[in-house]
Design an enzyme around this catalytic site. Structure first.
Site, PDB file in Angstrom:
ATOM      1  N   SER A   1     -14.779  25.942  71.883  1.00  0.00           N
ATOM      2  CA  SER A   1     -15.780  24.743  72.050  1.00  0.00           C
ATOM      3  C   SER A   1     -16.984  24.984  71.374  1.00  0.00           C
ATOM      4  O   SER A   1     -16.692  25.381  70.258  1.00  0.00           O
ATOM      5  CB  SER A   1     -15.653  24.429  73.734  1.00  0.00           C
ATOM      6  OG  SER A   1     -16.239  23.126  73.665  1.00  0.00           O
TER       7      SER A   1
ATOM      8  N   ASP B   1      -7.292  16.747  74.016  1.00  0.00           N
ATOM      9  CA  ASP B   1      -8.472  17.036  74.206  1.00  0.00           C
ATOM     10  C   ASP B   1      -9.532  15.840  74.445  1.00  0.00           C
ATOM     11  O   ASP B   1      -9.734  15.069  73.379  1.00  0.00           O
ATOM     12  CB  ASP B   1      -9.035  17.890  73.155  1.00  0.00           C
ATOM     13  CG  ASP B   1     -10.352  18.751  73.305  1.00  0.00           C
ATOM     14  OD1 ASP B   1     -11.323  17.906  74.309  1.00  0.00           O
ATOM     15  OD2 ASP B   1     -10.693  19.863  73.061  1.00  0.00           O
TER      16      ASP B   1
ATOM     17  N   HIS C   1      -8.604  20.059  76.806  1.00  0.00           N
ATOM     18  CA  HIS C   1      -9.690  20.873  76.441  1.00  0.00           C
ATOM     19  C   HIS C   1      -9.451  22.348  76.998  1.00  0.00           C
ATOM     20  O   HIS C   1      -9.958  22.720  78.043  1.00  0.00           O
ATOM     21  CB  HIS C   1     -11.150  20.374  76.728  1.00  0.00           C
ATOM     22  CG  HIS C   1     -12.266  21.041  75.865  1.00  0.00           C
ATOM     23  ND1 HIS C   1     -12.328  21.244  74.571  1.00  0.00           N
ATOM     24  CD2 HIS C   1     -13.273  21.780  76.255  1.00  0.00           C
ATOM     25  CE1 HIS C   1     -13.388  21.585  74.117  1.00  0.00           C
ATOM     26  NE2 HIS C   1     -14.168  22.141  75.122  1.00  0.00           N
TER      27      HIS C   1
END
Length: 224
Positions: free
Chosen positions: A118, A172, A203
């Protein structure tokens, strides 16, 4: 001089022959990816030092100004998330300092992988593509290319052919796979070598992804 970030370190064997500097995501910390080290099942012939730094504490605009570990602030103007350029560049300098420490420990840039999830993956790209010496590779999970409009002018010639592993979940909800695909396409258009993978997940990280990135790590670190 940039102060060194606090970090968790795990060595898979004596006398590490490579290092992986792995940046966590927004609101997490260096402990987040500790459990992945044994799951990678790297060979005994390839002792690796994993460095999991803690991002600084800072207010995060999209989270109502709450203070948490973040590599940079994130705004949400017009419904689109925007990374804070000043914060991105400050964290880039902090990661560069970690690379320099590994070199002082006896490794070359070519034995160092930058990895991240991320926000951390964004920092791996931001730092790695601008680093003046060729790195072993960039590992980018559930992430995207930050400050994309500045890359062409700032890219390091040394890392034009650096291996890049990008992976993303098709479900996601935080960073849509479309944004990651756009980042991949920008990199490909600039001539970068991107190995792209998609997985049916949110995610997160999944077992198939871990197996794929383990194989990629072995290859770029010379243990395939």
């Amino acid at each position: 001089m940039t102060e060194l970030l606090d970090a968790i370190e795990i060595e898979t064997g004596p006398g590490p022959r490579a290092a992986v500097i792995w940046m966590h995501g927004l609101g997490a910390d260096g402990h987040d990816f500790e459990p992945i080290v044994p799951e990678l099942a790297l060979p005994d012939s390839l002792p690796v030092r994993f460095v999991f730094p803690h991002a600084p504490m800072r207010p995060v605009t999209i989270n109502a100004g709450m203070v948490m570990r973040a590599w940079y602030d994130v705004g949400g103007q017009g419904g689109t998330r925007r990374e804070d350029e000043q914060g991105v560049r400050a964290s880039q300098r902090a990661i560069e300092a970690l690379i320099e420490r590994e070199k002082k420990r006896g490794l070359t840039a070519g034995q160092i992988v930058l990895a991240g999830f991320s926000q951390g993956g964004a920092m791996a790209l931001q730092t790695g593509l601008r680093h003046p010496e060729r790195l072993a590779g960039l590992l980018v999970l559930s992430s995207f290319l930050p400050l994309p409009d500045s890359l062409a002018a700032e890219a390091s010639p040394a890392n034009r052919d650096v291996p890049i592993f990008m992976a993303h979940g098709t479900h996601d909800p935080l960073i849509p796979v479309s944004r990651a695909r756009d980042s991949r396409d920008r990199l490909l258009a600039l001539g970068y070598r991107v190995q792209w993978r998609e997985y049916p997940m949110a995610h997160a990280v999944c077992a198939e992804e871990i197996a794929d990135l383990s194989a990629w790590l072995r290859r770029v670190l010379g243990a395939a």
